[in-house]
Each structure stands twice: as structure tokens, then as C-alpha cells.
Enzyme design. Sequence first.
Site, PDB file in Angstrom:
ATOM      1  N   ASN A   1       5.107   4.087  -3.638  1.00 48.91           N
ATOM      2  CA  ASN A   1       3.779   3.794  -3.485  1.00 48.91           C
ATOM      3  C   ASN A   1       2.375   4.886  -2.923  1.00 48.91           C
ATOM      4  O   ASN A   1       2.854   4.463  -1.338  1.00 48.91           O
ATOM      5  CB  ASN A   1       3.691   2.052  -2.989  1.00 48.91           C
TER       6      ASN A   1
ATOM      7  N   LYS B   1      -0.904   4.210  -2.525  1.00 54.12           N
ATOM      8  CA  LYS B   1      -2.110   3.698  -1.794  1.00 54.12           C
ATOM      9  C   LYS B   1      -2.963   4.419  -2.473  1.00 54.12           C
ATOM     10  O   LYS B   1      -3.353   4.757  -3.042  1.00 54.12           O
ATOM     11  CB  LYS B   1      -1.395   3.967  -0.333  1.00 54.12           C
TER      12      LYS B   1
ATOM     13  N   HIS C   1       0.644  -6.387  -3.714  1.00 56.55           N
ATOM     14  CA  HIS C   1       1.789  -6.437  -2.135  1.00 56.55           C
ATOM     15  C   HIS C   1       0.603  -6.799  -0.679  1.00 56.55           C
ATOM     16  O   HIS C   1      -0.800  -7.233  -0.948  1.00 56.55           O
ATOM     17  CB  HIS C   1       0.976  -4.569  -2.664  1.00 56.55           C
TER      18      HIS C   1
ATOM     19  N   GLU D   1      -0.912  -5.153   1.747  1.00 57.24           N
ATOM     20  CA  GLU D   1      -2.495  -4.566   1.700  1.00 57.24           C
ATOM     21  C   GLU D   1      -3.518  -5.693   0.658  1.00 57.24           C
ATOM     22  O   GLU D   1      -4.367  -6.060   0.924  1.00 57.24           O
ATOM     23  CB  GLU D   1      -2.724  -3.246   1.364  1.00 57.24           C
TER      24      GLU D   1
ATOM     25  N   GLU E   1       8.926  -6.842   1.499  1.00 58.97           N
ATOM     26  CA  GLU E   1       8.418  -5.490   2.429  1.00 58.97           C
ATOM     27  C   GLU E   1       8.234  -6.707   3.639  1.00 58.97           C
ATOM     28  O   GLU E   1       6.951  -7.380   2.981  1.00 58.97           O
ATOM     29  CB  GLU E   1       7.077  -5.128   1.821  1.00 58.97           C
TER      30      GLU E   1
ATOM     31  N   GLY F   1       3.961   0.798   7.178  1.00 55.43           N
ATOM     32  CA  GLY F   1       3.371   1.474   7.493  1.00 55.43           C
ATOM     33  C   GLY F   1       3.725   1.773   9.362  1.00 55.43           C
ATOM     34  O   GLY F   1       2.555   2.503   9.809  1.00 55.43           O
TER      35      GLY F   1
ATOM     36  N   SER G   1       8.661   1.340   6.364  1.00 59.63           N
ATOM     37  CA  SER G   1       9.139   1.816   7.340  1.00 59.63           C
ATOM     38  C   SER G   1      10.117   3.171   7.001  1.00 59.63           C
ATOM     39  O   SER G   1      11.018   3.836   6.655  1.00 59.63           O
ATOM     40  CB  SER G   1       8.778   2.605   7.982  1.00 59.63           C
TER      41      SER G   1
HETATM   42  C1  PEP Z   1       4.429   0.256   1.528  1.00 56.49           C
HETATM   43  O1  PEP Z   1       3.374   0.414   1.001  1.00 56.49           O
HETATM   44  O2  PEP Z   1       4.466  -0.468   0.372  1.00 56.49           O
HETATM   45  C2  PEP Z   1       5.232   0.554   2.367  1.00 56.49           C
HETATM   46  C3  PEP Z   1       6.313   0.197   2.069  1.00 56.49           C
HETATM   47  O3  PEP Z   1       4.725   1.432   2.647  1.00 56.49           O
HETATM   48  P1  PEP Z   1       5.347   2.651   3.783  1.00 56.49           P
HETATM   49  O4  PEP Z   1       6.740   3.291   3.269  1.00 56.49           O
HETATM   50  O5  PEP Z   1       4.447   3.383   4.458  1.00 56.49           O
HETATM   51  O6  PEP Z   1       5.959   1.082   5.580  1.00 56.49           O
END
Ligand code: PEP
Length: 253
Positions: free
Chosen positions: A9, A11, A97, A99, A169, A175, A215
Site C-alpha cells: 500500500n 498510500k 484501511h 487511515e 492491522e 507506520g 511495520s
Molecule cells: C499500512 O499502511 O497498511 C501499513 C501496514 O503501513 P506500515 O507498513 O508503514 O506500518
Amino acid sequence: MRKPFVAGNWKMNTDSHSGPALAKAVADGSTEWAGSSVTVAVIPPFVYLPPVGQAVSSSGVAVGAQDIYFEEKGAFTGEISPGMLKDVGCTYALCGHSERRHVLGESDEIVNKKVLASIAGGLLPILCVGELLEERDAGQTEQVVERQVKEGLANVTAEKAPAVTIAYEPVWAIGTARTATPEQAQEVHAFIRKLIAQMYGEDLAQEMRLLYGGSVKPGNAAELMGQEDVDGSLVGGASLKADDFLGIIKAAV
Ligand code: PEP
């Protein structure tokens, strides 16, 4: 056996040059595995879907959208329909997601409409679920995840449910460089699989792929994806560097 699945992803990152170049580097570096031993998808911003699609067109790498709208056409300024995403070669669509849930205020009801619209439009939804840090600290992880899974999949029939992938997640791990431990990830994934078994039966639960996100990096990917119920990763930051993303794809094989 569930085929591992690694999705990147991007973003709100990349541009019209770096996006296709990144996609091409991923496609070139994963020819041995992408599409055969591991499902690989890149998920760029909407505006770069066509050139990214072109960059991976003769490879085993699929393309996904970061969001989707639940109407097919009409007066919905700024939104993108399932048909439009199909038209530019998308296979997958992220739905819910964190966000979008927590920064842009999407409710479970909206996420559910997006899941249903994805399936109706011939796209494969990746339903994202996960608890906030305060919810984990309050011992509410299972309660939150159960609500998001059940409401996200409301009215998804057993016949249609095989189209769905779920990404767990934990919001506190996205992040933040604070990854869930493999044990924490496995615990929630096993819980989700049990829920799916209750909703759709054991066969479908065994078939459905559950991804971990938060992450994930080349250094922790193998251990996370080595857990019994972790079938792959939804990767944010580390999907923006071809070498890192390829390292995660290799760890999934
Ligand atoms: C994500 O945006 O779905 C995500 C898991 O981000 P990151 O890997 O940067 O934590």
C-alpha cells in the site's frame, strides 16, 4: 494450502515517474514467485493506476486500489467507482484501511458497502481491521476486531465470501516501527479465522487468507508470516523501496 499474499500500500506517495519505476522494479525482481508461489499486489494512488498497471502488465504482479466508492456512477464528486477501477485493470480494493476509518471517519457501515460494491463489481476486497492502542490496552482487541469483521462482511454470502481477504492491522503498529509480536499477530489471526468459521463454516475459514499489517519489514517478515494463521502481509512504508518489498515477498515464499 493458502497461497501467501503480499500487498504494498503506497498510500499518498510516489509520482508519475517513481510509481511506474517502483512497480517495474517489483515486477522484474519477483518474476520467479509473483503469481505462482505468492500473490503480489501493488496499490498505488488512484491517479497512477494506469501507468503502474502498464508497468506490471506482463508480470505476475497485480494492481489494487487504496479505496473504492460504493456507487457505480453519478453525482459523487471525487469518488471512484468499482467499474472505473476494473476499467484500469485493478484486481483488488482495500476497504476500511485504518487511515480511512480514523483519519477520514469511515464507519463500519460504509466499509461494508465498499466490500459489497467491490464484490459486485468483480473486484477482490481486502477488508482491513484492527484496534487502536487504547482499545488494546483496555482489553478490547477481540471485541473491536469481531465488530469490524462482522459488520464489514454483513450481507456477504457464503458464495461470495471467497472473494475476500482480511488484513489485520493493529492501528498502533502502522507506520510506527512498533510491530506486533508474532505471537500477538497469531493470536488475533486465529481469533479471526475462528470467527470466519462461525460465519461461513470451517472450509471457507481454512481457505480465506488473513494478512498482517503494521511495520512489516524484510527483517521481521519471515517470523510474522511463519505463524500458522498469518498468510501474508499488507505493507506500507517498506513497499516504497523495491529491495525491501522484494525482501518481504521472498520471506513469504
Ligand atoms: C499500512 O499502511 O497498511 C501499513 C501496514 O503501513 P506500515 O507498513 O508503514 O506500518
